[in-house]
Design a protein around this motif. Structure first.
Motif, PDB file in Angstrom:
ATOM      1  N   ASP A 195       0.826  -1.210   0.000  1.00  0.00           N
ATOM      2  CA  ASP A 195       0.000   0.000   0.000  1.00  0.00           C
ATOM      3  C   ASP A 195       0.858   1.257   0.000  1.00  0.00           C
ATOM      4  O   ASP A 195       0.761   2.119   0.878  1.00  0.00           O
ATOM      5  CB  ASP A 195      -0.943   0.010   1.218  1.00  0.00           C
ATOM      6  CG  ASP A 195      -2.011   1.101   1.115  1.00  0.00           C
ATOM      7  OD1 ASP A 195      -2.319   1.514  -0.021  1.00  0.00           O
ATOM      8  OD2 ASP A 195      -2.515   1.538   2.165  1.00  0.00           O
ATOM      9  N   LEU A 196       1.719   1.352  -0.997  1.00  0.00           N
ATOM     10  CA  LEU A 196       2.585   2.518  -1.123  1.00  0.00           C
ATOM     11  C   LEU A 196       2.689   2.925  -2.593  1.00  0.00           C
ATOM     12  O   LEU A 196       2.283   2.193  -3.486  1.00  0.00           O
ATOM     13  CB  LEU A 196       3.968   2.245  -0.532  1.00  0.00           C
ATOM     14  CG  LEU A 196       4.749   1.002  -0.991  1.00  0.00           C
ATOM     15  CD1 LEU A 196       5.404   1.203  -2.338  1.00  0.00           C
ATOM     16  CD2 LEU A 196       5.807   0.645   0.044  1.00  0.00           C
ATOM     17  N   VAL A 197       3.232   4.090  -2.805  1.00  0.00           N
ATOM     18  CA  VAL A 197       3.434   4.612  -4.160  1.00  0.00           C
ATOM     19  C   VAL A 197       4.925   4.862  -4.353  1.00  0.00           C
ATOM     20  O   VAL A 197       5.542   5.614  -3.593  1.00  0.00           O
ATOM     21  CB  VAL A 197       2.651   5.922  -4.376  1.00  0.00           C
ATOM     22  CG1 VAL A 197       2.914   6.470  -5.778  1.00  0.00           C
ATOM     23  CG2 VAL A 197       1.161   5.704  -4.168  1.00  0.00           C
ATOM     24  N   PHE A 198       5.510   4.212  -5.357  1.00  0.00           N
ATOM     25  CA  PHE A 198       6.931   4.411  -5.627  1.00  0.00           C
ATOM     26  C   PHE A 198       7.163   5.757  -6.311  1.00  0.00           C
ATOM     27  O   PHE A 198       6.265   6.299  -6.957  1.00  0.00           O
ATOM     28  CB  PHE A 198       7.459   3.299  -6.535  1.00  0.00           C
ATOM     29  CG  PHE A 198       7.604   1.966  -5.856  1.00  0.00           C
ATOM     30  CD1 PHE A 198       8.587   1.764  -4.898  1.00  0.00           C
ATOM     31  CD2 PHE A 198       6.764   0.909  -6.179  1.00  0.00           C
ATOM     32  CE1 PHE A 198       8.726   0.531  -4.267  1.00  0.00           C
ATOM     33  CE2 PHE A 198       6.895  -0.322  -5.558  1.00  0.00           C
ATOM     34  CZ  PHE A 198       7.880  -0.512  -4.602  1.00  0.00           C
ATOM     35  N   GLU A 199       8.376   6.266  -6.162  1.00  0.00           N
ATOM     36  CA  GLU A 199       8.757   7.480  -6.883  1.00  0.00           C
ATOM     37  C   GLU A 199       8.782   7.169  -8.380  1.00  0.00           C
ATOM     38  O   GLU A 199       9.016   6.036  -8.792  1.00  0.00           O
ATOM     39  CB  GLU A 199      10.153   7.955  -6.435  1.00  0.00           C
ATOM     40  CG  GLU A 199      10.300   8.138  -4.936  1.00  0.00           C
ATOM     41  CD  GLU A 199       9.304   9.121  -4.354  1.00  0.00           C
ATOM     42  OE1 GLU A 199       9.029  10.132  -5.013  1.00  0.00           O
ATOM     43  OE2 GLU A 199       8.789   8.862  -3.241  1.00  0.00           O
ATOM     44  N   GLU A 200       8.547   8.181  -9.200  1.00  0.00           N
ATOM     45  CA  GLU A 200       8.543   7.983 -10.643  1.00  0.00           C
ATOM     46  C   GLU A 200       9.930   7.626 -11.163  1.00  0.00           C
ATOM     47  O   GLU A 200      10.930   7.860 -10.505  1.00  0.00           O
ATOM     48  CB  GLU A 200       8.029   9.253 -11.338  1.00  0.00           C
ATOM     49  CG  GLU A 200       6.560   9.560 -11.051  1.00  0.00           C
ATOM     50  CD  GLU A 200       6.085  10.787 -11.798  1.00  0.00           C
ATOM     51  OE1 GLU A 200       6.897  11.402 -12.533  1.00  0.00           O
ATOM     52  OE2 GLU A 200       4.899  11.137 -11.649  1.00  0.00           O
ATOM     53  N   ALA A 201       9.968   7.067 -12.370  1.00  0.00           N
ATOM     54  CA  ALA A 201      11.218   6.733 -13.082  1.00  0.00           C
ATOM     55  C   ALA A 201      12.021   5.621 -12.413  1.00  0.00           C
ATOM     56  O   ALA A 201      13.253   5.616 -12.468  1.00  0.00           O
ATOM     57  CB  ALA A 201      12.086   7.978 -13.258  1.00  0.00           C
TER      58      ALA A 201
END
Length: 302
Positions: free
Chosen positions: A238-244
């Protein structure tokens, strides 16, 4: 009246100060301390478990006061400070049994892979960890920092109560290290887990391929696998990774392009993603990592 105070700043430069004789000694000492270069960062003595490449590298960054624990030896009860665990993942159980329970909260785990389930099972959910993005080619050789063209500041990170002490030791050895909070560290840990699981599996499908060859010649395969594993990990945690992410992981692969590829320590690496697939299947849900599962079966790993 005034006395002349001469302060050596280097072998060729002196600073001459006129100070009243009435000035007290404390003030003169403070002036001296401010005028001279700062001393090197103090490295906290540590217990180092494991005399392999990484353990010896950590010891070489110390000040000669570390205590090295080799295979089969016990961690001392009366040696205060951090305990750097530099062993293979499969040796962690033995390390824990050789460590007095009162010292468990001083353990720092320096392993690749997914340690969370094991740590939780031992009541060590908040244990210190180090995410090492540096390579030691041979025993006794100096570590090479895994700085990349997307992260020239370095990727190595530490978390926990001894994180600052670990960072100071690595800095003393000329390596980078960031101190992160738990959420930020978990994201970076998962990214490296995705890197090692994706690049090793794709490389295993192409015998003899190095990490660099995977990045250069099989980019589409590894890109698809990175995206799949990242999606599964983000949903599970339940997390969002940084882009790229793909760019960062491929940049790291270029930095360590000579690394060979092989699917190893399955339980601690690809096995975590496969457990997500097994759980979904048992619940009648779609496999979150179908490509990963397919290639594991293709290579008869599962």
């Amino acid at each position: 009246m005034a006395n002349t105070l001469s302060i050596s700043l280097s072998s060729s430069l002196k600073l001459h100060l006129s100070v009243p004789t009435s000035i007290n000694t404390t003030c003169r000492l403070r002036t001296l301390a401010m005028a001279t270069p700062a001393t090197a960062t103090k490295v906290v003595p540590a217990v180092i478990v494991g005399g392999g490449r990484v353990g010896r590298a950590f010891q070489d960054m110390g000040n000669g006061q570390d205590f090295l624990v080799k295979r089969g030896e016990s961690v001392p009860l009366d040696f205060e400070g951090p305990i750097l665990v530099c062993t293979r993942n499969d040796d962690l159980e033995a390390v824990l049994q050789a460590t007095p329970p009162s010292r468990w909260n001083d353990l720092i785990f320096v392993q690749n892979g997914m340690l969370e389930p094991w740590l939780q099972s031992k009541g060590l959910s908040d244990a210190d960890q180090v995410l090492a993005y540096f390579a030691v080619s041979k025993l006794g050789e100096a570590p090479v920092d895994g700085k990349t063209d997307t992260n020239p500041e370095g990727l190595t990170a530490a978390y926990g109560k001894w994180a600052s002490a670990v960072a100071a030791r690595l800095h003393a050895g000329g390596l980078s290290c960031k101190v992160l909070n738990k959420e930020a560290f978990q994201k970076q840990m998962l990214e490296k887990l995705i890197w090692i699981s994706a690049f090793m599996l794709v490389g295993a499908r192409h015998p003899g391929a190095t990490v660099g060859a995977v990045e250069k010649e099989y980019r589409s395969e590894v890109s698809s696998l990175i995206a799949e594993l990242a999606s599964a990990a983000a949903a599970e945690k339940d997390l969002v990774f940084e882009e790229a992410m793909e760019d960062r992981l491929c940049a790291y692969s270029r930095a360590v392009s000579h690394f060979p590829t092989a699917v190893k320590e399955f339980k601690w690496r690809n096995g975590w993603f496969y457990s997500l697939s097994e759980k979904a299947t048992a619940e009648g849900k779609p496999d979150p990592c179908p490509l990963h599962t397919s290639w594991l079966k293709e290579l008869k790993i599962v």
